[in-house]
Design an enzyme around this catalytic site. Structure first.
Site, mmCIF file in Angstrom:
data_model
loop_
_atom_site.group_PDB
_atom_site.id
_atom_site.type_symbol
_atom_site.label_atom_id
_atom_site.label_comp_id
_atom_site.label_asym_id
_atom_site.label_seq_id
_atom_site.Cartn_x
_atom_site.Cartn_y
_atom_site.Cartn_z
ATOM 1 C CG ASN A 10 -1.956 -0.950 1.319
ATOM 2 O OD1 ASN A 10 -2.416 -1.434 0.283
ATOM 3 N ND2 ASN A 10 -2.374 -1.301 2.515
ATOM 4 N N GLY A 40 1.749 -6.684 3.963
ATOM 5 C CA GLY A 40 2.630 -7.623 3.254
ATOM 6 C C GLY A 40 4.002 -7.014 3.009
ATOM 7 C CG ASN A 200 -4.047 -7.083 18.149
ATOM 8 O OD1 ASN A 200 -5.095 -7.685 18.407
ATOM 9 N ND2 ASN A 200 -3.990 -6.111 17.254
ATOM 10 C CE LYS A 245 -1.568 -5.402 29.081
ATOM 11 N NZ LYS A 245 -2.391 -4.492 28.371
ATOM 12 C CG ASP A 274 3.432 6.518 12.672
ATOM 13 O OD1 ASP A 274 2.511 5.737 12.960
ATOM 14 O OD2 ASP A 274 3.625 6.958 11.517
ATOM 15 C CG ASP A 280 2.770 -4.856 9.541
ATOM 16 O OD1 ASP A 280 1.907 -5.660 9.934
ATOM 17 O OD2 ASP A 280 2.490 -3.771 8.986
ATOM 18 C CB SER A 313 11.153 7.363 13.084
ATOM 19 O OG SER A 313 11.343 6.044 12.671
ATOM 20 C CB SER A 319 9.899 3.644 11.072
ATOM 21 O OG SER A 319 8.738 2.850 11.036
HETATM 22 O O1 RIB Z 1 0.130 -2.557 9.543
HETATM 23 C C1 RIB Z 1 0.329 -1.280 9.044
HETATM 24 C C2 RIB Z 1 -0.134 -1.206 7.626
HETATM 25 O O2 RIB Z 1 -1.531 -1.419 7.575
HETATM 26 C C3 RIB Z 1 0.060 0.142 6.960
HETATM 27 O O3 RIB Z 1 1.311 0.283 6.368
HETATM 28 C C4 RIB Z 1 -1.115 0.236 5.999
HETATM 29 O O4 RIB Z 1 -0.746 0.221 4.658
HETATM 30 C C5 RIB Z 1 -2.029 -0.930 6.361
HETATM 31 O O5 RIB Z 1 -1.909 -1.958 5.461
#
Ligand code: RIB
Length: 331
Positions: A10, A40, A200, A245, A274, A280, A313, A319
């Site tokens: 994305n 991804g 999560n 946590k 942020d 991910d 960041s 980041s």
């Molecule tokens: O997990 C974060 C991601 O979720 C962002 O980069 C956004 O594109 C969404 O897919």
């Protein structure tokens, strides 16, 4: 290839704001930035950047971009991180996937709206799967595979992928993060085919409510219950992340008993800028370390430090730290 990521790419359009407006309200935000993302792509970059130098070039991405400048940038970011993009296709009839993200400046928390674009066309056929995962000679039975396929819910048919891989290439570890959460994708048959489940606390309880008919306050206990549900061969590991946590994990491959969960505390960060991409990064961090033979405890500790660097960041993909940066932070 040891790590294959199937999923979304994305272009992230991110607004940083003091507060998120109510319905019907207009609010003046402080800044706007473009970033690269998609769960991804973030997972592929994290898996690759978080590998030691000698393992670079062992991650590949399967996904789609549109025939636009966003698509070119997204693909280039993977190439720059030494991710194999042979199976990243450009779809002429679609634009690249886009995420509109609002980040609250005080907490770094985000709200994300995604439009699938080309990601929505990622529907591999039987023939495609045979191309992605050609049959190789079987490993000696005692040797555990450390090959992984990383999946999430940002492309149309992750359950088809899970089923194909487990039926046709059972020694590959299926690593799955059911995010964005879609209750209709939760069923015990699919979960019994997963080897590494990372989710999560909200997702974990949503799965529990669907499969066990109740939610849990004790995530240790929930991790143990989920670990009984997933595939008992291969790596058989569940990790539940608990935000600020820390996280809990249960693994058949761990030295500790698979009847109790282990806890890894988070790393305290002075200012969370942020949080986009932190999950991910954690996912890619755990898989990259397991793929090079680390034990689960070490992999979770490493991934915890990696994601604590990501949240310091702005942006998701940009980041995500390198292996060396995590090593330095831990020393
Ligand atoms: O997990 C974060 C991601 O979720 C962002 O980069 C956004 O594109 C969404 O897919």
């Amino acid at each position: 290839m040891p790590i294959t990521v199937i999923g979304s790419l994305n272009y992230d359009l991110v607004t940083y704001t003091e507060k998120v407006p109510e319905a019907g309200e207009t609010f003046q935000a402080n800044s706007f930035e473009n970033h690269l993302g998609g769960k991804g792509l973030n997972e592929a970059l994290a898996s690759s950047r978080l590998l030691p130098e000698e393992y670079k070039g062992t991650v590949r991405m399967i996904g789609n971009v549109g025939n636009d400048s966003f698509g070119k940038e997204l693909k280039q970011a993977l190439v720059d991180a030494e991710v194999d993009t042979s199976f990243v296709q450009t779809i002429d009839s679609q634009s690249s996937g886009v995420a509109v993200i609002l980040v609250e400046e005080e907490t770094g928390e985000n709200r994300i709206l995604i439009t699938a674009g080309a990601n929505g066309e990622l529907k591999p056929t039987e023939e495609d799967y045979e191309k992605y995962f050609p049959e190789t000679k079987k490993k000696a039975s005692k040797e555990k595979s450390v090959d992984f396929v990383i999946l999430q819910n940002e492309y149309p048919e992750p359950l088809e992928t899970i089923s194909w891989v487990k039926t046709n290439r059972p020694s590959i570890n299926i690593a799955y993060n059911p995010s964005p959460f879609k209750p209709e994708l939760v069923n015990s048959n699919t979960f019994s085919q997963i080897d590494l489940l990372i989710l999560n606390e909200g997702e974990a309880n949503a799965v529990a409510s669907k499969l066990f008919g109740k939610t849990y306050e004790e995530f240790n206990e929930l991790a143990v219950q989920l670990s009984k549900l997933i595939n008992q061969d291969n790596i058989c590991t569940v990790v539940i992340t608990l935000g600020s946590k820390g996280s809990v994990f249960v693994s058949k491959r761990s030295e500790s008993s698979s009847d109790t969960a282990s806890f890894v505390p988070s790393i305290k960060v002075a200012k969370v800028v942020d949080t986009t991409g932190a999950g991910d990064t954690f996912f890619g961090g755990v898989v990259s370390q397991l793929s090079v033979g680390s034990n689960i405890e070490e992999a979770v500790k490493f991934a915890t430090v990696a994601s604590s660097l990501t949240i310091r960041s702005k942006g998701a993909a940009e980041s995500i730290p390198t292996y060396e940066a995590v090593k330095k932070e831990r020393s």
